[in-house]
Design an enzyme around this catalytic site. Structure first.
Site, PDB file in Angstrom:
ATOM      1  N   CYS A 106       0.837  -1.205   0.000  1.00 29.06           N
ATOM      2  CA  CYS A 106       0.000   0.000   0.000  1.00 29.06           C
ATOM      3  C   CYS A 106       0.871   1.253   0.000  1.00 29.06           C
ATOM      4  O   CYS A 106       0.579   2.223  -0.704  1.00 29.06           O
ATOM      5  CB  CYS A 106      -0.920  -0.007   1.215  1.00 29.06           C
ATOM      6  N   CYS A 206      -5.367  -2.104   6.923  1.00 32.71           N
ATOM      7  CA  CYS A 206      -6.203  -0.927   6.690  1.00 32.71           C
ATOM      8  C   CYS A 206      -7.604  -1.264   6.194  1.00 32.71           C
ATOM      9  O   CYS A 206      -8.584  -0.688   6.647  1.00 32.71           O
ATOM     10  CB  CYS A 206      -5.503   0.033   5.730  1.00 32.71           C
TER      11      CYS A 206
END
EC number: 2.8.1.13
Length: 374
Positions: A106, A206
């Site tokens: 990410c 996340c």
């Protein structure tokens, strides 16, 4: 902060999540005289109405902070890019029996690629995030080179998750919190009247948030029950609901307590731990005892290597490495660099080395890069 980051007239876009770290990042840059814009990234939208999804509240918090600081706010949706570049890899890794770390991908693909590109399109000179890390510019053979350094606050250092950043990304990045401690960040937020000063830090992956991991994974990958076997003698000692739910070194959730590890009953009260997987046969292997030899290894193979400086480190040179986050740096040598992979040998046995996790190499406080444990 690098010598070429004179705040006068320099536009910085700050990635803001609604937490205290990114909020103080924006505040500090504004106080230092930078032209600051906040940017909120929406990277996941499958669960907008889910009880575990905090995106709406996070955006409200970001808007409130930007209003207090006095900066503009941009909102951008990277959900499609996230699914394609991060989440698809996450699922592939679990299907292959490994335990991936999507936060690493990410960072390199979304926060420091999509976000960086978007910020540059907005006319930014730099981006900034609330990561606990540092960037240092130095002259190497007459040219500028950028190093990624650990944060001063060793308990919050996030360089492990940033090891895949490259020279171009670091050259455009500011980490204002790198020299601060978390307690100071919260104090600064409180003194500035930011309501997120005591907001709880986000935990977990996340896009999963606080929801149960197994519940989340079942939505995308089918359960595939199979045998749990004793690695020492091959006996069937239980059943698992899917290899993807287990990782090397895992103790909880095996439901095989009370089973003797050895026929003679020796060590029968020791806990069981996951020690291996046979993906083709769909078999999970377990051993009894935290210090079982199968859980202790001095050597690992790493693939998908990335070196921040753009060149290989020395072999047979004493470095340190983290085979997982939240572990101390351990002395090691890079024994060989062959065909895009590396053999890393530790001075002492490492517990539960886990395929799919990242191993990150350091020279003192400098993060050199790393790879994925094979």
């Amino acid at each position: 902060m690098s010598s070429n980051t004179d705040p006068n007239g320099m536009k910085v876009v700050v990635g803001m999540s609604g937490g205290v770290d990114s909020s103080v990042t924006a505040l500090l840059l504004k106080q230092q005289g930078f032209d600051v814009t906040g940017l909120f990234m929406k990277n996941w939208e499958d669960d907008d109405d889910d009880e575990y999804c905090s995106t709406r509240q996070d955006l409200v918090d970001v808007a409130s902070v930007c209003d207090v600081i006095g900066i503009d706010l941009e909102v951008v949706n990277f959900s499609a890019e996230y699914k394609d570049r991060v989440f698809a890899d996450f699922l592939r890794e679990y299907e292959a029996g490994r335990t991936p770390n999507p936060d690493v991908l990410c960072n390199s693909e979304i926060k420091f690629r999509c976000f960086l590109d978007h910020a540059m399109a907005l006319g930014a000179d730099r981006i900034a995030t609330g990561h606990y890390a540092q960037v240092r510019e130095w002259a190497n053979d007459g040219r500028s080179e950028y190093q990624l350094l650990k944060a001063e606050d060793g308990t919050k250092d996030q360089s492990y998750f940033l090891y895949r950043l490259n020279q171009a990304q670091l050259a455009k990045t500011l980490f204002p919190l790198g020299a601060l401690y978390k307690r100071d960040v919260r104090r600064i937020a409180a003194e500035a009247g930011l309501h997120v000063a005591e907001k709880k830090d986000s935990t977990g992956i996340c896009f999963i948030g606080e929801r149960p991991f197994r519940e989340f994974l079942m939505r995308y990958l089918p359960m595939r029950p199979g045998e749990i076997r004793n690695l020492d003698d091959g006996r069937v000692i239980g059943e698992h609901q899917g290899l993807m739910y287990h990782t090397i070194g895992q103790r909880k959730g095996l439901h095989i307590g009370g089973i003797k590890g050895r026929q003679d009953g020796a060590g029968e009260h020791d806990a069981w731990y996951v020690a291996g997987k046979d993906v083709k046969a769909n078999v999970l292997y377990a051993v009894q005892g935290h210090e079982h030899p199968a859980l202790l290894k001095t050597r690992l193979s790493a693939t998908d290597l990335h070196w921040i400086a753009g060149r290989d480190p020395h072999t047979h040179w004493v470095y340190t490495a983290k085979p997982r986050y939240r572990t101390p740096d351990m002395p090691c040598e890079i024994e060989a660099l062959v065909d895009g992979g590396a053999e890393i040998v530790f001075a002492e046995p490492q517990w539960a080395l886990t395929p799919g996790q990242s191993v990150v190499v350091y020279e003192s406080k400098v993060c050199l890069g790393g790879g994925v444990i094979a």
